[in-house]
Scaffold this active site. Structure first.
Site, short mmCIF file in Angstrom:
data_model
loop_
_atom_site.label_atom_id
_atom_site.label_comp_id
_atom_site.label_asym_id
_atom_site.label_seq_id
_atom_site.Cartn_x
_atom_site.Cartn_y
_atom_site.Cartn_z
N GLY A 11 41.47 43.90 35.14
CA GLY A 11 40.90 42.95 34.19
C GLY A 11 39.85 42.05 34.82
N ARG A 15 37.86 33.76 32.63
CA ARG A 15 38.12 32.32 32.56
C ARG A 15 38.19 31.64 33.93
NH1 ARG A 15 43.12 31.42 28.99
NH2 ARG A 15 43.61 33.60 29.41
N LYS A 22 39.07 37.93 40.05
CA LYS A 22 40.20 37.00 39.92
C LYS A 22 41.28 37.22 40.97
CE LYS A 22 43.28 37.31 36.44
NZ LYS A 22 43.83 37.09 35.10
N ALA A 378 38.90 10.32 82.47
CA ALA A 378 38.20 10.09 81.20
C ALA A 378 36.77 10.60 81.28
CB ALA A 378 38.20 8.60 80.88
N ASN A 384 30.06 24.51 81.08
CA ASN A 384 30.35 25.94 81.22
C ASN A 384 29.23 26.83 80.71
OD1 ASN A 384 30.91 25.03 78.59
ND2 ASN A 384 32.25 26.76 78.20
C1 UD1 Z 1 49.92 41.39 28.50
C2 UD1 Z 1 50.98 41.96 27.54
C3 UD1 Z 1 51.75 40.81 26.93
C4 UD1 Z 1 52.39 40.00 28.03
C5 UD1 Z 1 51.32 39.52 28.98
C6 UD1 Z 1 51.94 38.82 30.16
C7 UD1 Z 1 49.98 43.99 26.70
C8 UD1 Z 1 49.32 44.63 25.57
N1 UD1 Z 1 50.31 42.72 26.54
O1 UD1 Z 1 49.02 40.66 27.71
O2 UD1 Z 1 52.76 41.30 26.08
O3 UD1 Z 1 53.07 38.90 27.50
O4 UD1 Z 1 50.55 40.61 29.49
O5 UD1 Z 1 50.95 38.30 30.98
O6 UD1 Z 1 50.21 44.62 27.70
N2 UD1 Z 1 44.64 45.01 32.93
C9 UD1 Z 1 44.04 46.14 33.43
N3 UD1 Z 1 43.27 46.89 32.62
C10 UD1 Z 1 43.06 46.59 31.32
C11 UD1 Z 1 43.67 45.42 30.80
C12 UD1 Z 1 44.46 44.66 31.63
O7 UD1 Z 1 44.20 46.47 34.60
O8 UD1 Z 1 42.35 47.33 30.66
C13 UD1 Z 1 45.46 44.19 33.81
C14 UD1 Z 1 44.90 42.80 34.02
O9 UD1 Z 1 44.05 42.77 35.16
C15 UD1 Z 1 46.14 41.97 34.22
C16 UD1 Z 1 47.19 42.68 33.41
O10 UD1 Z 1 46.73 43.99 33.22
O11 UD1 Z 1 46.55 41.95 35.56
C17 UD1 Z 1 47.46 42.00 32.08
O12 UD1 Z 1 46.30 42.03 31.32
P1 UD1 Z 1 45.96 40.89 30.29
O13 UD1 Z 1 44.70 41.23 29.62
O14 UD1 Z 1 46.05 39.58 30.95
O15 UD1 Z 1 47.16 41.09 29.26
P2 UD1 Z 1 47.63 40.04 28.19
O16 UD1 Z 1 46.71 40.10 27.06
O17 UD1 Z 1 47.88 38.75 28.84
#
Ligand code: UD1
Ligand code: CA
Length: 448
Positions: A11, A15, A22, A378, A384
């Site tokens: 991801g 933010r 991140k 002192a 060096n």
């Molecule tokens: C996800 C869960 C949600 C949970 C939350 C906890 C799903 C659909 N939802 O939501 O139920 O409460 O995590 O934090 O799974 N990532 C990828 N590839 C992608 C999308 C995400 O590698 O295409 C990774 C992100 O880098 C991150 C993690 O997956 O480390 C979670 O992704 P994020 O988009 O934060 O999921 P949430 O919408 O928070």
């Protein structure tokens, strides 16, 4: 059962408002992704697979070969992310542990409980759940009247009633591999255009399986980092977790909120840490020391019963009973033997100070070896560096270097020799002789 682990890290982390991916932002001195890497490794005993996407090259570069990588391009959701690992993992293990790279507080103890749960039955989906007052964007756990998990609804799609649910999905699962890989292919596109990993829960229920869950006690463990505010919160929690462990192990802290100890550091009992103490990297501190206030120690080994006040140390070694500060700087290769005393404003680099040697005030020693019981007056400076090369200075046992002596390296001061105040030693000074002046010349032998 054989476990493998997948860490989702593709991801973007918009933010964070950062040019750095991140998961590479540091928490307690290392990229946050390292925590998931270490905990999954501890539980599965295998090298985890990391799904990367945004900033993939930098993540690879930062974490090196501690994980295997698969690229998710484009990023089409958590389900899509996990399915990228199939090629690497199919046939590799019976159970697949899944977690995120942006959840650094999750402990291996909690992951271990989930793994144990998954190992103890044949249902294909086991997961963590957590109850928390602040839902913070998490998916909600849906259960039936008998308390069986029915599915997960994402916050964005939840009804007002579902939003009231305080049992949340941390996003950490353990799946049966033979069920998981084909099931991932059956996830359909969500209204948001993503493949949701959470859909697997509903699918397994549909197929008549029971979802096994481990409910976590500490909601702090699943704090996910999305902003720099979360980053600071996680750092504070982790810092306090580490400090608490050390206090329980016998280390005193005058104010634990003002002490910073990185995870790889070790400390002996009855050591006292004053506020503003920062212990970094591979630092080992012995027992019965008093450190700080305002002291920074990095990659340094400190023996027992040392007193280190308002000073900075990097890549140094201090044997037992060293007394230092205020305002000293030990740089790479400084080695202070037992009982060395350094007063204020001393700098030592790539030098050994023999046992019991003293360097009380305003001195620099670089590329210098001191025997035992040398007194550095002192203002002494080892000159060096001639602008091109570094040269060595040798000072024998019991020598007495007068105030403001310049030791123009390469130079040897014999055992028991003395220099007068302001001497500039451009040539070797024999043992047991007194040398004075500029350039320093021997004026007499010292009778013993
Ligand atoms: C996800 C869960 C949600 C949970 C939350 C906890 C799903 C659909 N939802 O939501 O139920 O409460 O995590 O934090 O799974 N990532 C990828 N590839 C992608 C999308 C995400 O590698 O295409 C990774 C992100 O880098 C991150 C993690 O997956 O480390 C979670 O992704 P994020 O988009 O934060 O999921 P949430 O919408 O928070
Ligand atoms: Ca998230």
């Amino acid at each position: 059962m054989k476990f493998s682990a997948v860490i989702l890290a593709a991801g973007q982390g918009t933010r964070m408002k950062s040019s750095l991916p991140k998961v590479l932002h540091h928490i307690m001195g290392k990229p946050m992704a390292c925590y998931a890497l270490e905990t999954t490794q501890a539980v599965t005993g295998t090298r985890p697979v990391m799904v990367i996407g945004h900033g993939a090259d930098r993540v690879r570069q930062a974490l090196g070969d501690r994980v295997d990588y698969v690229l998710q391009e484009p990023q089409l959701g958590t389900g899509h992310a996990l399915s990228q690992a199939e090629e690497l993992l199919a046939g590799q293990g019976d159970l697949v542990l899944v977690t995120y790279a942006d959840m650094p507080l999750l402990t291996s103890a909690t992951l271990g409980k989930l793994a144990e749960m998954a190992d103890s039955h044949s249902d294909p989906v086991s997961m963590l759940t957590v109850s928390a007052a602040e839902p913070r964007g998490f998916g909600r756990i849906l259960r039936d009247m008998d308390g069986r998990i029915l599915g997960i609804v994402e916050e964005a799609q939840a009804t007002p009633e579902q939003l009231q649910i305080h049992e949340l999905n941390p996003g950490v699962y353990c799946f049966r591999a033979e069920w998981l890989w084909p099931a991932l292919k059956r996830i359909s596109l969500s209204p948001r255009g993503e493949y949701y990993l959470t859909d697997l829960v509903g699918m397994a229920v549909q197929e008549g399986y029971t979802i096994r869950s481990v409910s976590m006690e500490d909601p702090d463990e699943v704090i996910g980092i999305n902003t720099r505010v979360h980053l600071a919160q996680a750092e504070a929690l982790l810092r306090m977790r580490i400090n608490t462990q050390w206090m329980l192990a016998g280390v005193s802290m005058i104010d634990p909120t003002q002490v910073y100890i990185e995870p790889e550091v070790s400390l002996g009992p009855d050591t006292i840490l004053w506020p503003g103490t920062y212990l970094h990297g591979n630092t080992q501190i012995g027992a019965g020391c008093v450190i700080g206030p305002n002291t920074i120690i990095r990659n340094t080994r400190v023996g027992d019963h040392c007193k280190l006040l308002e000073s900075v140390m990097e890549y140094a070694v201090l044997e037992d009973h060293v007394d230092m500060g205020p305002f000293c700087h030990l740089r790479k290769g400084a080695y202070l033997c037992k009982g060395v005393h350094m007063g204020n404003f001393g700098e030592v680099k790539n030098s050994t100070l023999g046992p019991g040697s003293k360097m009380g005030h305003f001195s620099y020693l670089g590329d210098t070896t001191l025997g035992p019981d040398v007194n550095i007056g002192a203002g002494t400076i080892s000159c060096n560096y001639d602008g091109e090369h570094k040269f060595h200075t040798d000072i024998g046992e019991g020598a007495f270097i007068g105030s403001d002596t310049m030791l123009v390296a390469p130079v040897k001061i014999g055992a028991g020799a003395k220099t007068g105040a302001g001497a500039v030693a451009t040539r070797d000074i024999p043992a047991n002789s007194l040398a004075v002046g500029v350039p320093a010349r021997v004026i007499k032998e010292i009778k013993k």
